[in-house]
Design an enzyme around this catalytic site. Structure first.
Site, short mmCIF file in Angstrom:
data_model
loop_
_atom_site.label_atom_id
_atom_site.label_comp_id
_atom_site.label_asym_id
_atom_site.label_seq_id
_atom_site.Cartn_x
_atom_site.Cartn_y
_atom_site.Cartn_z
CE LYS A 59 18.03 -26.92 11.87
NZ LYS A 59 19.46 -27.15 12.16
CB CYS A 75 22.76 -21.97 12.28
SG CYS A 75 22.87 -20.33 12.95
CG ASP A 76 21.39 -27.59 9.00
OD1 ASP A 76 20.81 -28.06 9.99
OD2 ASP A 76 21.94 -28.30 8.14
CD GLN A 77 29.25 -27.62 10.26
OE1 GLN A 77 29.19 -28.48 11.14
NE2 GLN A 77 30.20 -26.71 10.22
#
Length: 199
Positions: A59, A75-77
Site C-alpha cells: 500500500k 498499514c494493515d492488520q
C-alpha cells in the site's frame, strides 16, 4: 519543522488517531488488490505478521509512486486464530461465523506499519495484541450483531473494542492503538527519529 505524512489508507480510524496525536496527515487510498497480494503467501509459511507487513508495504509503495518525495505510511492488520487468518466479513452471516469461531478462544491482532519514501522502505514494524473472547451464546451473538449492525463488517474480527464490542472480551493484552489498527507509539518514535515530527 514538521512534514505532512501521506497515509496510504482509507481507514477513518487510522487518520483520526494520527490527527489526534498532532500529526499533519493526508489520506490517499491505495490502489492494490489485497487478496491477490495475499494469495501467493498462503501455504508459503508466511506468518500472519508477515502477511500484514507485505500488505502494508504494498500500500505504501503504491501510493509513494504517485506522490514523489512524500513520506508515506502504509498499514494493515491481520487477525490470526492459530494458523487461520481472518478477513473482514462480507456480510452479517460472515460476522456471525467470525464471532462463533472466536468465542471462548484467544486470537492475535497483528498491526503492521511501513514508512516509504520514493519507493524505498525506511521502517517497518508489527504491533501485536492478544485478545481472549469470553464464551458467547449463539443467541447473544445474534442480538449483539443486530445492535451494532453494519459496523461489524468494518473490522477483521467483526467487533470494535472502542465500542460495544468490548463486552465480548474477558482479557486483552496489548495497547489500544495496535488493537484499533496502528502501532502508534513506535510509529511516533520513528517519525521523530526521521525528523518528520517535532521531538
Amino acid at each position: 519543522m514538521t512534514e505532512k505524512i501521506i497515509l496510504a489508507s482509507g481507514s477513518p480510524f487510522r487518520k483520526a488517531m494520527l490527527l489526534d496525536a498532532g500529526v499533519d496527515v493526508e489520506a490517499v487510498a491505495p490502489e492494490v488488490d489485497e487478496r491477490a497480494l495475499e494469495a501467493p503467501l498462503q501455504g508459503s509459511g508466511a506468518s500472519p505478521e508477515d502477511v500484514a507487513l507485505v500488505l502494508a508495504e504494498a500500500k505504501a509503495t503504491e501510493v509513494s509512486e504517485r506522490r514523489p518525495g512524500a513520506l508515506v505510511l502504509g498499514c494493515d492488520q491481520t487477525l490470526s486464530l492459530g494458523d487461520e487468518v481472518f478477513h473482514k466479513p462480507a456480510d452479517m452471516e460472515g460476522a456471525r461465523r467470525h464471532l462463533l469461531a472466536l468465542s471462548g478462544r484467544t486470537h492475535q491482532l497483528n498491526s503492521a506499519a511501513v514508512l516509504v519514501r520514493d519507493g524505498e522502505v525506511l521502517w517497518r514494524h508489527v504491533g501485536i495484541a492478544s485478545l481472549t473472547m469470553r464464551k458467547l451464546d449463539p443467541a447473544f451473538i445474534g442480538r449483539h450483531l443486530a445492535r451494532v449492525g453494519s459496523r461489524a463488517l468494518s473490522s477483521v474480527g467483526a467487533y470494535q473494542v472502542e465500542g460495544e464490542g468490548i463486552q465480548l472480551f474477558e482479557k486483552i493484552e496489548g495497547d489500544h492503538f495496535t488493537i484499533v489498527g496502528l502501532p502508534l507509539l513506535p510509529l511516533l518514535a520513528e517519525l521523530r527519529t526521521l525528523g518528520a515530527i517535532d521531538g
